[in-house]
Motif scaffolding. Sequence first.
Motif, short mmCIF file in Angstrom:
data_model
loop_
_atom_site.label_atom_id
_atom_site.label_comp_id
_atom_site.label_asym_id
_atom_site.label_seq_id
_atom_site.Cartn_x
_atom_site.Cartn_y
_atom_site.Cartn_z
N ILE A 1 0.85 -1.20 0.00
CA ILE A 1 0.00 0.00 0.00
C ILE A 1 0.88 1.25 0.00
O ILE A 1 0.61 2.22 -0.70
CB ILE A 1 -0.94 -0.01 1.22
CG1 ILE A 1 -1.95 -1.15 1.09
CG2 ILE A 1 -1.63 1.34 1.39
CD1 ILE A 1 -2.83 -1.36 2.32
N ASN A 2 1.92 1.21 0.81
CA ASN A 2 2.83 2.35 0.93
C ASN A 2 4.28 1.90 0.78
O ASN A 2 4.58 0.72 0.95
CB ASN A 2 2.66 3.05 2.29
CG ASN A 2 2.94 2.11 3.45
OD1 ASN A 2 2.12 1.25 3.77
ND2 ASN A 2 4.08 2.27 4.09
N LYS A 3 5.12 2.85 0.45
CA LYS A 3 6.55 2.55 0.33
C LYS A 3 7.08 2.20 1.72
O LYS A 3 6.73 2.84 2.71
CB LYS A 3 7.30 3.73 -0.28
CG LYS A 3 6.89 3.95 -1.73
CD LYS A 3 7.69 5.02 -2.41
CE LYS A 3 7.20 5.18 -3.85
NZ LYS A 3 7.88 6.27 -4.54
N ASP A 4 7.92 1.19 1.76
CA ASP A 4 8.46 0.71 3.03
C ASP A 4 9.74 1.45 3.36
O ASP A 4 10.81 1.12 2.87
CB ASP A 4 8.70 -0.80 2.96
CG ASP A 4 9.07 -1.40 4.31
OD1 ASP A 4 9.31 -0.64 5.27
OD2 ASP A 4 9.12 -2.63 4.40
N HIS A 5 9.61 2.49 4.18
CA HIS A 5 10.77 3.27 4.61
C HIS A 5 11.31 2.74 5.94
O HIS A 5 12.19 3.35 6.53
CB HIS A 5 10.41 4.75 4.75
CG HIS A 5 9.98 5.40 3.48
ND1 HIS A 5 10.78 5.48 2.36
CD2 HIS A 5 8.81 6.00 3.12
CE1 HIS A 5 10.13 6.10 1.39
NE2 HIS A 5 8.94 6.42 1.82
#
Length: 184
Positions: free
Chosen positions: A13-17
């Motif tokens: 869903i979101n970039k994994d930072h």
Amino acid sequence: MSRAIFLDRDGVINKDHGYVHQVDDFEYIDGVFEACAALKQMGYKLVVVTNQSGIARGMYSEDEFHNLTEWMDWNFADKGVELDGIYYCPHHNEHGIGAYKVDCDCRKPKPGMINDAAKFLKLDVTQSVMVGDKADDMLAAKAAGVTIRILVRTGKQVPEHSEATIVLDSIADIPNYLRSLTAN
């Protein structure tokens, strides 16, 4: 019985930072809203299943996780996409602190979150799909009986050997892939 798309959060869903827990660090994957809207139109429920070991490690609290999750849920709602369930595991059997140091059945690669969602939402896991960016996502889905397991390249480096049925570039590619299965 309904069918669902089980979605890992970070890397799908979101970039994994790394241990994302604040709105300012939350960056959506391109095409996630459009893909999820298309999947809903195809008759799938959308269920997030996410390991959150940052809670277990004391890096952020469950309240911080819930605040971010509520914000994310509202973002989806604003785009006309309702998430049908959000399940998370705050435990870690090795690195957990205090009550969070638990060898639970919900932390992927164990299937607890998928099983709980399937029971509560009356889902047919054999007609459902797992979308993840790690082998643990695929292993949890396989253990739960999910037959279509999609690994996406938008998160962690894709392992060469996993239990995925296919590897796609991102969540944006999933609606067309699933349509191609029913067209054949």
